[in-house]
Design a protein around this motif. Structure first.
Motif, mmCIF file in Angstrom:
data_model
loop_
_atom_site.group_PDB
_atom_site.id
_atom_site.type_symbol
_atom_site.label_atom_id
_atom_site.label_comp_id
_atom_site.label_asym_id
_atom_site.label_seq_id
_atom_site.Cartn_x
_atom_site.Cartn_y
_atom_site.Cartn_z
ATOM 1 N N GLY A 144 0.801 -1.224 0.000
ATOM 2 C CA GLY A 144 0.000 0.000 0.000
ATOM 3 C C GLY A 144 0.827 1.264 0.000
ATOM 4 N N ASP A 145 1.420 1.608 1.149
ATOM 5 C CA ASP A 145 2.243 2.813 1.205
ATOM 6 C C ASP A 145 3.732 2.509 1.083
ATOM 7 N N LYS A 146 4.057 1.233 0.906
ATOM 8 C CA LYS A 146 5.437 0.786 0.682
ATOM 9 C C LYS A 146 5.404 -0.394 -0.273
ATOM 10 N N ALA A 147 6.488 -0.553 -1.040
ATOM 11 C CA ALA A 147 6.574 -1.695 -1.951
ATOM 12 C C ALA A 147 8.035 -2.066 -2.155
ATOM 13 N N VAL A 148 8.262 -3.332 -2.432
ATOM 14 C CA VAL A 148 9.575 -3.833 -2.816
ATOM 15 C C VAL A 148 9.390 -4.554 -4.148
ATOM 16 N N LEU A 149 10.159 -4.134 -5.132
ATOM 17 C CA LEU A 149 10.064 -4.702 -6.468
ATOM 18 C C LEU A 149 11.415 -5.296 -6.839
ATOM 19 N N GLU A 150 11.476 -6.608 -6.983
ATOM 20 C CA GLU A 150 12.725 -7.252 -7.387
ATOM 21 C C GLU A 150 12.817 -7.230 -8.906
ATOM 22 N N PHE A 151 14.006 -6.880 -9.401
ATOM 23 C CA PHE A 151 14.191 -6.835 -10.852
ATOM 24 C C PHE A 151 15.419 -7.614 -11.278
ATOM 25 N N GLU A 152 15.431 -7.952 -12.566
ATOM 26 C CA GLU A 152 16.578 -8.577 -13.211
ATOM 27 C C GLU A 152 16.780 -7.899 -14.550
ATOM 28 N N THR A 153 18.025 -7.782 -14.946
ATOM 29 C CA THR A 153 18.368 -7.265 -16.262
ATOM 30 C C THR A 153 19.770 -7.744 -16.607
ATOM 31 N N GLU A 154 20.208 -7.483 -17.815
ATOM 32 C CA GLU A 154 21.562 -7.819 -18.223
ATOM 33 C C GLU A 154 22.193 -6.576 -18.815
ATOM 34 N N MET A 155 23.423 -6.312 -18.399
ATOM 35 C CA MET A 155 24.179 -5.168 -18.907
ATOM 36 C C MET A 155 25.523 -5.654 -19.400
ATOM 37 N N ASP A 156 25.748 -5.556 -20.688
ATOM 38 C CA ASP A 156 27.031 -5.961 -21.274
ATOM 39 C C ASP A 156 27.445 -7.360 -20.834
ATOM 40 N N GLY A 157 26.494 -8.287 -20.840
ATOM 41 C CA GLY A 157 26.778 -9.669 -20.487
ATOM 42 C C GLY A 157 26.810 -9.961 -19.001
ATOM 43 N N VAL A 158 26.531 -8.968 -18.163
ATOM 44 C CA VAL A 158 26.535 -9.146 -16.709
ATOM 45 C C VAL A 158 25.099 -9.224 -16.212
ATOM 46 N N HIS A 159 24.774 -10.293 -15.485
ATOM 47 C CA HIS A 159 23.446 -10.440 -14.895
ATOM 48 C C HIS A 159 23.341 -9.515 -13.688
ATOM 49 N N VAL A 160 22.300 -8.679 -13.680
ATOM 50 C CA VAL A 160 22.053 -7.740 -12.594
ATOM 51 C C VAL A 160 20.758 -8.144 -11.899
ATOM 52 N N ASN A 161 20.826 -8.294 -10.583
ATOM 53 C CA ASN A 161 19.653 -8.590 -9.761
ATOM 54 C C ASN A 161 19.573 -7.491 -8.721
ATOM 55 N N GLY A 162 18.380 -6.929 -8.542
ATOM 56 C CA GLY A 162 18.257 -5.851 -7.572
ATOM 57 C C GLY A 162 16.837 -5.658 -7.110
ATOM 58 N N ILE A 163 16.687 -4.669 -6.245
ATOM 59 C CA ILE A 163 15.353 -4.315 -5.761
ATOM 60 C C ILE A 163 15.184 -2.804 -5.760
ATOM 61 N N ASP A 164 13.957 -2.385 -6.015
ATOM 62 C CA ASP A 164 13.523 -1.016 -5.808
ATOM 63 C C ASP A 164 12.651 -1.044 -4.566
ATOM 64 N N MET A 165 12.977 -0.225 -3.578
ATOM 65 C CA MET A 165 12.160 -0.086 -2.371
ATOM 66 C C MET A 165 11.562 1.313 -2.417
#
Length: 139
Positions: free
Chosen positions: A77-98
């Motif tokens: 509701g007033d807070k969220a955590v969104l986990e994401f994945e992407t690739e940058m120049d062959g590097v796997h990136v895993n992260g979260i937006d809070m």
């Protein structure tokens, strides 16, 4: 990939912006004037709408490539955590937006965390270059 609709009103506004045209006016409309942005590449929290818009814009240009996707979302509701994945120049990136919103539905806090170390290094180099280009365009 997770659904793009069906979230609380606050999170849905973020999802609509994120999955839309990344319009600066739409982002401006959902950020509090005193929003705090916390980046994995900057030691101190960045305060205020202009700097937050710059960082989110740079992140959209660097992380937000065709491989970017949210893979898990915790909507409180007033807070969220969104986990994401992407690739940058062959590097796997895993992260979260809070993200946190105030009672008016404006984003007051936006924190990004990234792993693993190789991904942080890739994000740092890419974001640094993008921010320098953005600063050069303003001068």
């Amino acid at each position: 990939m997770v659904a793009t609709t069906g979230y609380s009103e606050n999170l849905q506004r973020w999802m609509d912006y994120f999955h839309g045209a990344h319009d600066a006016g739409a982002l401006d409309a959902i950020l509090h004037d005193d929003v705090v942005f916390q980046s994995p590449i900057v030691h101190t929290p960045q305060r205020g709408k202009p700097i937050t818009m710059m960082y989110l814009g740079a992140a959209g240009e660097t992380l937000g490539n065709d491989s970017f996707r949210y893979v898990r979302i915790f909507d409180c509701g007033d807070k969220a955590v969104l986990e994401f994945e992407t690739e940058m120049d062959g590097v796997h990136v895993n992260g979260i937006d809070m993200i946190a919103w105030d009672e008016a539905g404006l984003i007051t806090d936006f924190k990004v965390m990234v792993r693993p170390l190789k991904a942080i290094e890739a994000v740092h180099a890419s974001m640094k270059a993008m921010l320098e280009r953005m600063k050069g365009q303003r001068a």
